[in-house]
Design a protein around this motif. Structure first.
Motif, PDB file in Angstrom:
ATOM      1  N   ALA A 252     -10.814   6.024  -5.519  1.00  0.00           N
ATOM      2  CA  ALA A 252     -11.303   7.180  -6.277  1.00  0.00           C
ATOM      3  C   ALA A 252     -10.722   8.493  -5.756  1.00  0.00           C
ATOM      4  N   ALA A 253     -10.454   8.563  -4.476  1.00  0.00           N
ATOM      5  CA  ALA A 253      -9.936   9.801  -3.887  1.00  0.00           C
ATOM      6  C   ALA A 253      -8.423   9.934  -4.024  1.00  0.00           C
ATOM      7  N   TRP A 254      -7.803   8.932  -4.603  1.00  0.00           N
ATOM      8  CA  TRP A 254      -6.350   8.924  -4.774  1.00  0.00           C
ATOM      9  C   TRP A 254      -5.628   9.070  -3.441  1.00  0.00           C
ATOM     10  N   THR A 255      -6.130   8.401  -2.418  1.00  0.00           N
ATOM     11  CA  THR A 255      -5.449   8.434  -1.129  1.00  0.00           C
ATOM     12  C   THR A 255      -4.648   7.168  -0.852  1.00  0.00           C
ATOM     13  N   THR A 256      -4.961   6.084  -1.563  1.00  0.00           N
ATOM     14  CA  THR A 256      -4.237   4.836  -1.353  1.00  0.00           C
ATOM     15  C   THR A 256      -4.017   4.125  -2.677  1.00  0.00           C
ATOM     16  N   LEU A 257      -2.772   3.810  -2.956  1.00  0.00           N
ATOM     17  CA  LEU A 257      -2.385   3.041  -4.138  1.00  0.00           C
ATOM     18  C   LEU A 257      -1.973   1.648  -3.662  1.00  0.00           C
TER      19      LEU A 257
ATOM     20  N   ARG B 194      -2.749  18.103  -8.557  1.00  0.00           N
ATOM     21  CA  ARG B 194      -2.000  18.116  -9.823  1.00  0.00           C
ATOM     22  C   ARG B 194      -1.468  16.742 -10.220  1.00  0.00           C
ATOM     23  N   LEU B 195      -1.750  15.730  -9.407  1.00  0.00           N
ATOM     24  CA  LEU B 195      -1.244  14.400  -9.726  1.00  0.00           C
ATOM     25  C   LEU B 195      -2.028  13.795 -10.886  1.00  0.00           C
ATOM     26  N   ARG B 196      -1.340  13.152 -11.802  1.00  0.00           N
ATOM     27  CA  ARG B 196      -1.974  12.553 -12.977  1.00  0.00           C
ATOM     28  C   ARG B 196      -1.589  11.079 -13.158  1.00  0.00           C
ATOM     29  N   SER B 197      -0.475  10.662 -12.621  1.00  0.00           N
ATOM     30  CA  SER B 197      -0.036   9.273 -12.738  1.00  0.00           C
ATOM     31  C   SER B 197       0.545   8.820 -11.400  1.00  0.00           C
ATOM     32  N   MET B 198       0.365   7.536 -11.123  1.00  0.00           N
ATOM     33  CA  MET B 198       0.978   6.918  -9.946  1.00  0.00           C
ATOM     34  C   MET B 198       1.665   5.643 -10.407  1.00  0.00           C
ATOM     35  N   GLY B 199       2.768   5.306  -9.746  1.00  0.00           N
ATOM     36  CA  GLY B 199       3.472   4.106 -10.160  1.00  0.00           C
ATOM     37  C   GLY B 199       4.184   3.420  -9.028  1.00  0.00           C
ATOM     38  N   TRP B 200       4.574   2.193  -9.292  1.00  0.00           N
ATOM     39  CA  TRP B 200       5.426   1.423  -8.396  1.00  0.00           C
ATOM     40  C   TRP B 200       6.724   1.113  -9.128  1.00  0.00           C
ATOM     41  N   PHE B 201       7.816   1.321  -8.435  1.00  0.00           N
ATOM     42  CA  PHE B 201       9.133   1.010  -8.952  1.00  0.00           C
ATOM     43  C   PHE B 201       9.839   0.108  -7.945  1.00  0.00           C
ATOM     44  N   ARG B 202      10.888  -0.560  -8.377  1.00  0.00           N
ATOM     45  CA  ARG B 202      11.652  -1.388  -7.452  1.00  0.00           C
ATOM     46  C   ARG B 202      13.132  -1.301  -7.779  1.00  0.00           C
ATOM     47  N   GLN B 203      13.921  -1.553  -6.743  1.00  0.00           N
ATOM     48  CA  GLN B 203      15.371  -1.531  -6.929  1.00  0.00           C
ATOM     49  C   GLN B 203      15.987  -2.624  -6.080  1.00  0.00           C
ATOM     50  N   ALA B 204      16.676  -3.533  -6.742  1.00  0.00           N
ATOM     51  CA  ALA B 204      17.394  -4.602  -6.053  1.00  0.00           C
ATOM     52  C   ALA B 204      18.836  -4.155  -5.829  1.00  0.00           C
ATOM     53  N   PRO B 205      19.508  -4.727  -4.850  1.00  0.00           N
ATOM     54  CA  PRO B 205      20.908  -4.340  -4.571  1.00  0.00           C
ATOM     55  C   PRO B 205      21.773  -4.491  -5.821  1.00  0.00           C
ATOM     56  N   GLY B 206      22.512  -3.441  -6.131  1.00  0.00           N
ATOM     57  CA  GLY B 206      23.423  -3.482  -7.269  1.00  0.00           C
ATOM     58  C   GLY B 206      22.764  -3.300  -8.616  1.00  0.00           C
ATOM     59  N   LYS B 207      21.450  -3.042  -8.618  1.00  0.00           N
ATOM     60  CA  LYS B 207      20.738  -2.880  -9.891  1.00  0.00           C
ATOM     61  C   LYS B 207      20.090  -1.503  -9.957  1.00  0.00           C
ATOM     62  N   GLU B 208      19.764  -1.094 -11.172  1.00  0.00           N
ATOM     63  CA  GLU B 208      19.087   0.182 -11.355  1.00  0.00           C
ATOM     64  C   GLU B 208      17.614   0.067 -10.973  1.00  0.00           C
TER      65      GLU B 208
ATOM     66  N   SER C 213       0.836  -1.196   0.000  1.00  0.00           N
ATOM     67  CA  SER C 213       0.000   0.000   0.000  1.00  0.00           C
ATOM     68  C   SER C 213       0.868   1.241   0.000  1.00  0.00           C
ATOM     69  N   CYS C 214       0.342   2.293  -0.581  1.00  0.00           N
ATOM     70  CA  CYS C 214       1.014   3.584  -0.580  1.00  0.00           C
ATOM     71  C   CYS C 214      -0.006   4.632  -0.165  1.00  0.00           C
ATOM     72  N   ALA C 215       0.225   5.251   0.982  1.00  0.00           N
ATOM     73  CA  ALA C 215      -0.662   6.312   1.450  1.00  0.00           C
ATOM     74  C   ALA C 215      -0.233   7.631   0.831  1.00  0.00           C
ATOM     75  N   VAL C 216      -1.188   8.311   0.213  1.00  0.00           N
ATOM     76  CA  VAL C 216      -0.914   9.569  -0.489  1.00  0.00           C
ATOM     77  C   VAL C 216      -1.555  10.712   0.292  1.00  0.00           C
TER      78      VAL C 216
END
Length: 122
Positions: A72-77, A30-44, A21-24
């Motif tokens: 709908a309220a963009w409070t939790t992704l 002004r937000l238009r996009s939300m995303g999830w990214f990840r990073q492993a050790p030693g990687k981009e 979960s991501c609390a916003v």
């Protein structure tokens, strides 16, 4: 300003599931996009999934296993992760963009959370 706080990371075994979960909070107007990214050790850092309006896109490595949703309220992704594999082990970050259809390009995201750790062991 926008604040993002991730939660739900854990250590699981291969084949397990997690829901991140991501609390916003702050000025979301002004937000238009939300995303999830990840990073492993030693990687981009890599894009996992994004949502903008009715459009979503998932990285090939997680298609058919991960899904994204936002209220709908963009409070939790949310990021639902199924059939987890050791290669999914990483720090997972929530991100927000003021650009429509920012897709999986990290440079297009303006706001970032501090991340939540996901570890998958066999």
């Amino acid at each position: 300003q926008v604040q993002l706080v991730e939660s739900g990371g854990d250590s699981v075994q291969v084949g397990g599931s997690l829901n991140l979960s991501c609390a916003v909070t702050g000025d979301k107007s002004r937000l238009r996009s939300m995303g999830w990214f990840r990073q492993a050790p030693g990687k981009e850092r890599e894009g996992v999934v994004y949502i903008s309006g009715a459009r979503t896109n998932l990285a090939d490595s997680v298609k058919d296993r991960f899904s994204v949703s936002i209220n709908a309220a963009w409070t939790t992704l949310h990021l639902q992760m199924n059939s987890l594999q050791p290669e999914d082990t990483a720090m997972y970050f929530c991100a927000a963009s003021t650009t429509w259809y920012a897709d999986l390009a990290a440079q297009d995201y303006n706001y970032w959370g501090r991340g939540t750790q996901v570890t998958v062991s066999s």
